[in-house]
Design a protein around this motif. Structure first.
Motif, PDB file in Angstrom:
ATOM      1  N   ASN A  78       0.588  -6.352  39.536  1.00  0.00           N
ATOM      2  CA  ASN A  78       2.056  -6.813  38.955  1.00  0.00           C
ATOM      3  C   ASN A  78       1.407  -7.047  37.088  1.00  0.00           C
ATOM      4  O   ASN A  78       0.995  -8.381  36.638  1.00  0.00           O
ATOM      5  CB  ASN A  78       1.667  -8.456  39.346  1.00  0.00           C
ATOM      6  CG  ASN A  78       3.255  -8.899  38.470  1.00  0.00           C
ATOM      7  OD1 ASN A  78       4.451  -8.047  37.625  1.00  0.00           O
ATOM      8  ND2 ASN A  78       3.455 -10.158  38.612  1.00  0.00           N
TER       9      ASN A  78
ATOM     10  N   LEU B  44       3.216  -1.580  35.593  1.00  0.00           N
ATOM     11  CA  LEU B  44       3.610  -1.396  36.957  1.00  0.00           C
ATOM     12  C   LEU B  44       5.623  -1.227  35.815  1.00  0.00           C
ATOM     13  O   LEU B  44       6.569  -1.194  36.333  1.00  0.00           O
ATOM     14  CB  LEU B  44       3.192  -2.281  37.810  1.00  0.00           C
ATOM     15  CG  LEU B  44       4.579  -2.467  38.711  1.00  0.00           C
ATOM     16  CD1 LEU B  44       4.052  -0.561  39.627  1.00  0.00           C
ATOM     17  CD2 LEU B  44       3.737  -3.479  39.971  1.00  0.00           C
ATOM     18  N   HIS B  45       5.843  -2.553  35.552  1.00  0.00           N
ATOM     19  CA  HIS B  45       6.281  -3.201  34.668  1.00  0.00           C
ATOM     20  C   HIS B  45       6.067  -3.782  33.867  1.00  0.00           C
ATOM     21  O   HIS B  45       5.106  -4.152  33.087  1.00  0.00           O
ATOM     22  CB  HIS B  45       7.673  -3.430  35.577  1.00  0.00           C
ATOM     23  CG  HIS B  45       7.008  -4.524  35.890  1.00  0.00           C
ATOM     24  ND1 HIS B  45       7.995  -6.392  36.373  1.00  0.00           N
ATOM     25  CD2 HIS B  45       5.741  -5.146  36.788  1.00  0.00           C
ATOM     26  CE1 HIS B  45       7.631  -6.856  36.653  1.00  0.00           C
ATOM     27  NE2 HIS B  45       6.121  -6.903  36.338  1.00  0.00           N
ATOM     28  N   ASP B  46       7.402  -3.957  32.681  1.00  0.00           N
ATOM     29  CA  ASP B  46       7.815  -4.987  31.214  1.00  0.00           C
ATOM     30  C   ASP B  46       8.271  -5.928  32.111  1.00  0.00           C
ATOM     31  O   ASP B  46       8.555  -6.120  33.208  1.00  0.00           O
ATOM     32  CB  ASP B  46       7.919  -4.590  29.818  1.00  0.00           C
ATOM     33  CG  ASP B  46       9.517  -3.885  30.490  1.00  0.00           C
ATOM     34  OD1 ASP B  46      10.412  -4.487  30.829  1.00  0.00           O
ATOM     35  OD2 ASP B  46      10.430  -2.726  29.796  1.00  0.00           O
TER      36      ASP B  46
ATOM     37  N   GLU C   4      11.699  -6.150  32.972  1.00  0.00           N
ATOM     38  CA  GLU C   4      12.962  -5.627  34.515  1.00  0.00           C
ATOM     39  C   GLU C   4      11.921  -6.171  35.344  1.00  0.00           C
ATOM     40  O   GLU C   4      10.828  -6.676  35.547  1.00  0.00           O
ATOM     41  CB  GLU C   4      11.555  -4.258  34.076  1.00  0.00           C
ATOM     42  CG  GLU C   4      11.840  -3.145  35.437  1.00  0.00           C
ATOM     43  CD  GLU C   4      10.859  -2.003  35.336  1.00  0.00           C
ATOM     44  OE1 GLU C   4      11.051  -1.617  36.369  1.00  0.00           O
ATOM     45  OE2 GLU C   4      10.160  -1.564  34.948  1.00  0.00           O
TER      46      GLU C   4
ATOM     47  N   PHE D 124      10.818  -7.074  39.194  1.00  0.00           N
ATOM     48  CA  PHE D 124       9.122  -6.516  39.604  1.00  0.00           C
ATOM     49  C   PHE D 124       9.393  -5.201  40.345  1.00  0.00           C
ATOM     50  O   PHE D 124      10.526  -5.341  41.707  1.00  0.00           O
ATOM     51  CB  PHE D 124       8.533  -7.160  40.912  1.00  0.00           C
ATOM     52  CG  PHE D 124       7.720  -6.824  41.518  1.00  0.00           C
ATOM     53  CD1 PHE D 124       5.661  -6.988  40.933  1.00  0.00           C
ATOM     54  CD2 PHE D 124       7.274  -7.067  42.347  1.00  0.00           C
ATOM     55  CE1 PHE D 124       4.949  -6.779  41.737  1.00  0.00           C
ATOM     56  CE2 PHE D 124       6.529  -6.509  43.521  1.00  0.00           C
ATOM     57  CZ  PHE D 124       5.099  -5.799  42.836  1.00  0.00           C
ATOM     58  N   PRO D 125       8.805  -4.264  40.091  1.00  0.00           N
ATOM     59  CA  PRO D 125       9.436  -2.763  41.023  1.00  0.00           C
ATOM     60  C   PRO D 125       8.674  -2.805  42.600  1.00  0.00           C
ATOM     61  O   PRO D 125       7.437  -3.649  42.552  1.00  0.00           O
ATOM     62  CB  PRO D 125       8.760  -2.298  39.650  1.00  0.00           C
ATOM     63  CG  PRO D 125       8.216  -2.176  39.338  1.00  0.00           C
ATOM     64  CD  PRO D 125       8.040  -3.389  39.475  1.00  0.00           C
TER      65      PRO D 125
ATOM     66  N   PRO E 142       2.332  -8.398  32.965  1.00  0.00           N
ATOM     67  CA  PRO E 142       3.161  -7.838  31.590  1.00  0.00           C
ATOM     68  C   PRO E 142       2.842  -8.642  30.443  1.00  0.00           C
ATOM     69  O   PRO E 142       3.437  -9.811  30.549  1.00  0.00           O
ATOM     70  CB  PRO E 142       4.104  -7.557  31.892  1.00  0.00           C
ATOM     71  CG  PRO E 142       4.422  -7.523  33.276  1.00  0.00           C
ATOM     72  CD  PRO E 142       2.910  -8.425  34.075  1.00  0.00           C
TER      73      PRO E 142
ATOM     74  N   ASP F 129      10.420 -13.030  40.044  1.00  0.00           N
ATOM     75  CA  ASP F 129       9.533 -11.461  40.987  1.00  0.00           C
ATOM     76  C   ASP F 129       8.785 -11.723  42.943  1.00  0.00           C
ATOM     77  O   ASP F 129       8.422 -11.083  42.766  1.00  0.00           O
ATOM     78  CB  ASP F 129       8.287 -10.674  39.786  1.00  0.00           C
ATOM     79  CG  ASP F 129       8.865 -10.736  38.558  1.00  0.00           C
ATOM     80  OD1 ASP F 129      10.189  -9.237  38.567  1.00  0.00           O
ATOM     81  OD2 ASP F 129       8.486 -10.178  37.550  1.00  0.00           O
TER      82      ASP F 129
END
Length: 512
Positions: free
Chosen positions: A151, A155-157, A160, A162-163, A198, A209
């Motif tokens: 995490n 992976l993401h900002d 965004e 959580f992908p 992030p 998330d």
């Protein structure tokens, strides 16, 4: 003044407290061990013995400036090593947690597309071969697997949601290989929001998330337990060191910025926890004491009532948090050790056995759950010495716990006091009777137990009477591996009914 203590033991009829988790004694393997990476430098033999002072580098500045000098780059652990596997198998079934700080920002390069180059926003790469090695190890030791997932900025900002693409990879591969992930924490130590997450990550982002991740787990892997929040040093505990009043959040805020509390992370979440988790260290090691002096204990205090109660105070506070956020669930300490920062100088010596066994016995009286010792074979607090996998005193102490103490927990009838920490369980062999643990943490006075019948007695002490010895004795026999790395003689002494005396600074299992 310390007084000599006398305790009366019984063969049965003790008040039942609870049925505990049979896998209560478990352990952690750091993600940095699996992939290779930085971890704490080992102490010197003199520092372990207490004859050489641990000193900081000259002209030491802030923690962030000094931190690299306290660390060392290590190669990946060899989880295929037969000595390691044999010693781990000897524990019997356990939970194996593969996590730690590196788990938060490691990329799962299972298709080999990275070509050895770490993707932007990550710190390291986990290859397919490395992860299959973990799965093979878990299977070989009859373990159950707990992880946390990536995490991080790669992976993401923060804005965004959580992908799930990285989580999908590691869950799918594990299940397809036949060693499924049976429990998961979303993130490691998420109350330290600047620790790999992030940029600008907030408690609100975390709550969003964690709900996304746990909802996905339940939809796709319903047999997997959702565990959390996996915090360390949150304010609900108060201080962790001798000077509790001066440390309002366990000292974490002195090392990293953007810290928050458990309530910040869980209030308002929608997906419930199956298990409540937290991390517990009795303080910080000499490596961090220059920055968090009020959270560091001296070796001379390691047998004190105040020191031994730290982990149990954490458990009592956490039980109330568990009742709020996970009513009816178990409570897991997913990292436990004597000191954050790789362990104190005495972590690899007999002196830490008092804390380890007292935490197991006291925790079982407070609640049902699992304690994951940090670590199996890394840094000074590992059960085994890194790379050579030689057992330390704590290894043999918990090996005996697993072989002697059953999962049914009783009230011993003895008030806890210096010289007499007495814990009572069922016998692990399933026979009628009681298995006791008696910790004499007095440095000067013997403790006498009155045995109602002949008993099997296992008394642990530091070799040559040295509390900081790196070799422990059992009934006077040194516990070291034999030829071919065979376990030493772990048989008890048969003691007749009547009084039996335990010397100062000893830990004794008694089977009646």
């Amino acid at each position: 003044m310390t007084l000599a203590q006398t305790i009366n033991l019984k063969t049965g009829g003790l008040p039942l407290l609870r049925e505990g988790n049979p896998l209560m004694m478990s352990y952690n393997i750091e993600f940095a061990e699996v992939t290779g990476g930085t971890f704490w430098k080992a102490y010197t033999p003199g520092q372990v013995a207490g004859t050489e002072e641990f000193t900081m580098p000259e002209n030491a500045g802030s923690f962030l400036e000094v931190f690299p000098s306290l660390m060392q780059v290590y190669p990946p652990i060899d989880l295929q090593d037969e000595k390691l596997r044999a010693l781990a198998r000897a524990f019997g079934p356990v939970w194996v947690r593969v996590s730690g700080g590196w788990a938060t920002d490691t990329y799962y390069d299972f298709d080999g597309s990275c070509g050895g180059v770490v993707p932007k926003g990550y710190r390291n790469i986990l290859t397919k071969e490395q992860w299959l090695g973990v799965l093979d190890f878990v299977k070989a030791v009859n373990g159950k697997l707990l992880i946390s997932v990536a995490n991080c900025p790669g992976l993401h900002d923060a804005k965004e949601p959580f992908p799930l693409r990285e989580a999908e990879k590691i869950f799918r591969l594990s299940k397809e290989y036949g060693v499924p992930i049976e429990a998961t924490e979303f993130s490691n130590e998420p109350n330290m929001l600047s620790n790999g997450f992030p940029k600008g990550y907030t408690p609100a982002n975390y709550r969003r998330d964690q709900d996304i991740f746990f909802r996905w787990v339940r939809a796709n892997y319903p047999e997997c337990l959702c565990v959390g929040p996996c915090t360390v040093g949150s304010s609900e505990f108060g201080g962790c060191g001798p000077d509790d009043g001066s440390v309002t959040t366990g000292g974490v805020e002195q090392l990293v910025s953007d810290v928050c509390d458990t309530t910040d992370l869980l209030d308002g979440t929608v997906e419930p926890l199956d298990v409540y988790s937290y991390h517990c260290y009795n303080g910080v090691s000499e490596r961090l004491s220059f920055f968090m002096a009020s959270s560091h204990w001296q070796g001379s205090e390691a047998m004190s009532e105040a020191y031994l109660d730290v982990a149990l105070r954490y458990a009592r506070v956490s039980a109330s948090m568990r009742d709020k956020y996970c009513p009816g669930g178990e409570m897991w300490v997913t990292e436990a050790g004597d000191a954050g920062g790789g362990g104190d100088t005495w972590a690899s010596s007999y002196l830490d056995v008092f804390r380890t066994l007292n935490e197991l016995g006291g925790f079982a009286k407070i609640t049902k759950g699992v304690i994951f010792h940090n670590t199996l074979a890394s840094s000074d607090y590992g059960f085994l010495a890194r790379e050579v996998f030689e057992p330390r005193p704590n290894y043999f102490a918990v090996l005996l716990w697993n072989r002697i103490m059953g999962s049914t927990v009783y009230e011993s009838g003895e008030a806890t006091r210096e010289g007499a920490h007495v814990y009572a369980h069922s016998r692990k062999d399933g026979k009628e009777g009681v298995a006791y643990l008696v910790i004499n943490n007095s440095k000067t006075e013997a403790t006498t137990a009155i045995l109602p019948k002949e008993a099997e007695v296992y008394t642990l002490a530091g070799e040559s009477g040295d509390l900081r010895a790196t070799v422990m004795t059992l009934n006077g026999r040194s516990l070291v591996l034999g030829e071919g790395n065979t376990l030493p003689d772990l048989s008890p002494e048969c003691v007749p009914a009547g009084p039996v005396t335990f010397a100062p600074g000893t830990c004794t299992f008694i089977v009646l």
